[in-house]
Write a protein that holds these residues in place. Sequence first.
Motif, mmCIF file in Angstrom:
data_model
loop_
_atom_site.group_PDB
_atom_site.id
_atom_site.type_symbol
_atom_site.label_atom_id
_atom_site.label_comp_id
_atom_site.label_asym_id
_atom_site.label_seq_id
_atom_site.Cartn_x
_atom_site.Cartn_y
_atom_site.Cartn_z
ATOM 1 N N PRO A 1 40.010 33.111 40.355
ATOM 2 C CA PRO A 1 38.549 33.732 40.468
ATOM 3 C C PRO A 1 38.691 34.930 40.191
ATOM 4 N N PHE A 2 37.575 35.569 39.762
ATOM 5 C CA PHE A 2 37.405 37.190 39.584
ATOM 6 C C PHE A 2 36.105 37.681 39.822
ATOM 7 N N VAL A 3 36.003 38.307 41.014
ATOM 8 C CA VAL A 3 34.843 38.879 41.474
ATOM 9 C C VAL A 3 34.729 40.221 41.780
ATOM 10 N N LEU A 4 33.986 40.894 41.269
ATOM 11 C CA LEU A 4 33.809 42.300 41.332
ATOM 12 C C LEU A 4 32.572 42.778 42.102
ATOM 13 N N PRO A 5 32.644 43.088 43.233
ATOM 14 C CA PRO A 5 31.344 43.464 44.017
ATOM 15 C C PRO A 5 31.076 44.997 43.899
ATOM 16 N N LEU A 6 29.933 45.312 43.348
ATOM 17 C CA LEU A 6 29.588 46.594 43.112
ATOM 18 C C LEU A 6 28.531 47.093 44.250
ATOM 19 N N LEU B 1 38.103 44.168 44.358
ATOM 20 C CA LEU B 1 38.031 43.017 43.582
ATOM 21 C C LEU B 1 38.740 41.738 44.163
ATOM 22 N N ILE B 2 38.201 40.706 44.043
ATOM 23 C CA ILE B 2 38.327 39.322 44.878
ATOM 24 C C ILE B 2 38.963 38.389 43.838
ATOM 25 N N THR B 3 39.949 37.900 44.056
ATOM 26 C CA THR B 3 40.739 36.780 43.379
ATOM 27 C C THR B 3 41.143 35.568 44.314
#
Length: 567
Positions: A222-227, A240-242
Amino acid sequence: MPFSPATLAQHILDGFDSYRQGFREITAGARRRFEEARWTEIQEASTARINLYEECVAATSAALEHNQAASNILDVSVWPRIRLAYIELIAQRFDDELAETWFNSIFTSLHHHDQISDETMFVHTTRPPGRPPSRIPLTRGFISDGSLDNLVHQVLDEHKFSTPWVDYAADCKMIVEQLQKGLPDWAQNDRGLTIELVQSVFYRNKGAYLVGRVLSQNEQWPFVLPLIHQDNEGISVDTLITDESQVSIIFSFTRSYFMVEAPVPAELVAFLKRLLPGKHMAELYTAIGFYKQGKSEFYRALISHLATSEDRFMMAPGVRGMVMSVFTLPGFNTVFKIIKDKFAPSKNIDRATVIDRYRLVKRHDRVGRLADTQEFADFRFPRERFEPECLAELLEVAASTVIDEGDVILVRHCWTERRMTPLNIYLENATETQTHEALLDYGKAIKELAAANIFPGDMLLKNFGVTRHGRVVFYDYDEISYLTEVNFRHIPEAVYPEQEMASEPWYSVGPNDVFPEEFPVFLFADIKHRRAFTKIHGDLFDADFWKGLQDRIKDGQVLDVFPYRRT
């Protein structure tokens, strides 16, 4: 002359199109609200979008019912023909599964639930399996040339906002460092390493999320970038959440629904399912705002489970509730909650108030600490699927809701909710470390709810559950209220020693008065738990802590609550 089935089907579909247009308009405004840091407006938009469905159903049903040319709309015998005409109308649509659920909502708003069948509505979907994908691009891929730094620059350059980055270079460096920590060495130097992101940005509360995956050869992460939008500064990447479990928490049933544009909902849900294989389709549809479709998917999963298992309903483990009676299916990760006919004397509320409070939770920001619910009417289950003790108790405490019809048991009204381990039961078998973490998260749950203007009311351990990810969540809503409606007070000092010894308080107590100094004894029978919790969250026992939160909320502040671990 009555409308033809085709005309009636078109009228129903026109109502659906009106709803979809309204849904898209509210969702499309999410980018602007994020860029301009309109936090209160975001909360209002979330509530408006949830309310929109029922408003549009009511408007469409009323138009059908009051149109003289549709006088036969209440005749259930015409609905199989309307349904067939409707199938033809939606066959080529990219949101046909939502259109089926809409049809069901219109039918059930006009007819009794005992008239439901697969001939009159869509108990089962008519969508063909293995349907060819649409040509509408869902994702965009960013391919590495062997440099993680260049790859990350590609991603951020493609996702610019009208509000500038606070520190673009620092964000890129942080993302690269996190990729280096999260990916194996061989993947980092792969010239074909690809970051595949959903083209639409996911918005919720004060955050925006770039959601996708990292692909290398036959592996994916998974690749999730919270802004986040830092007021008066700009936008920055928070982390960054992987890790799949952390992404799962972001899409949790305890969170508010995302605002994300989904031209082909089924394809977006299928992509999310690949990222989060442990999530049910019902949860994923709900997470992106299609909570009615989530309800349909849940119901179909339930009837499939009953058809393919021998599970029998039993009372849910834990202390029996004073307002609700809760039962469950051992192999189906859900509890069913019904309102009792009579409440315990200490509960000064009525049935209508309980229903209103459960619906309040549906509309409110749940900040990861309130379990989402689905409300159902007129469930019919075979009598043989109930354990005798369970059925006897339900018939005794909720005879107006649970009806014995011989071979069938009718449940007139209930809520479904994800099953969790009650916190009091969890602590009975917890290690010292688990106890500390649970008590820490229990206090955080109370504080985060308070930050979202929610006061749980009855904060006993039995009213909180522990999820499979170890998070503590509140799930008993009959005494819930807005924090700003509560009058937090210090206990006045006694004038005479005799007053402290009296069985009744020596001071007046209003209906909304709460004395946090009483919490320790009220919440914890176990003195070790009480001392441990006081050491971690002793500020919860001070009225001034609660008053301070109230002041911030009344000043219009929307407090930060993050659904992930921040690095």
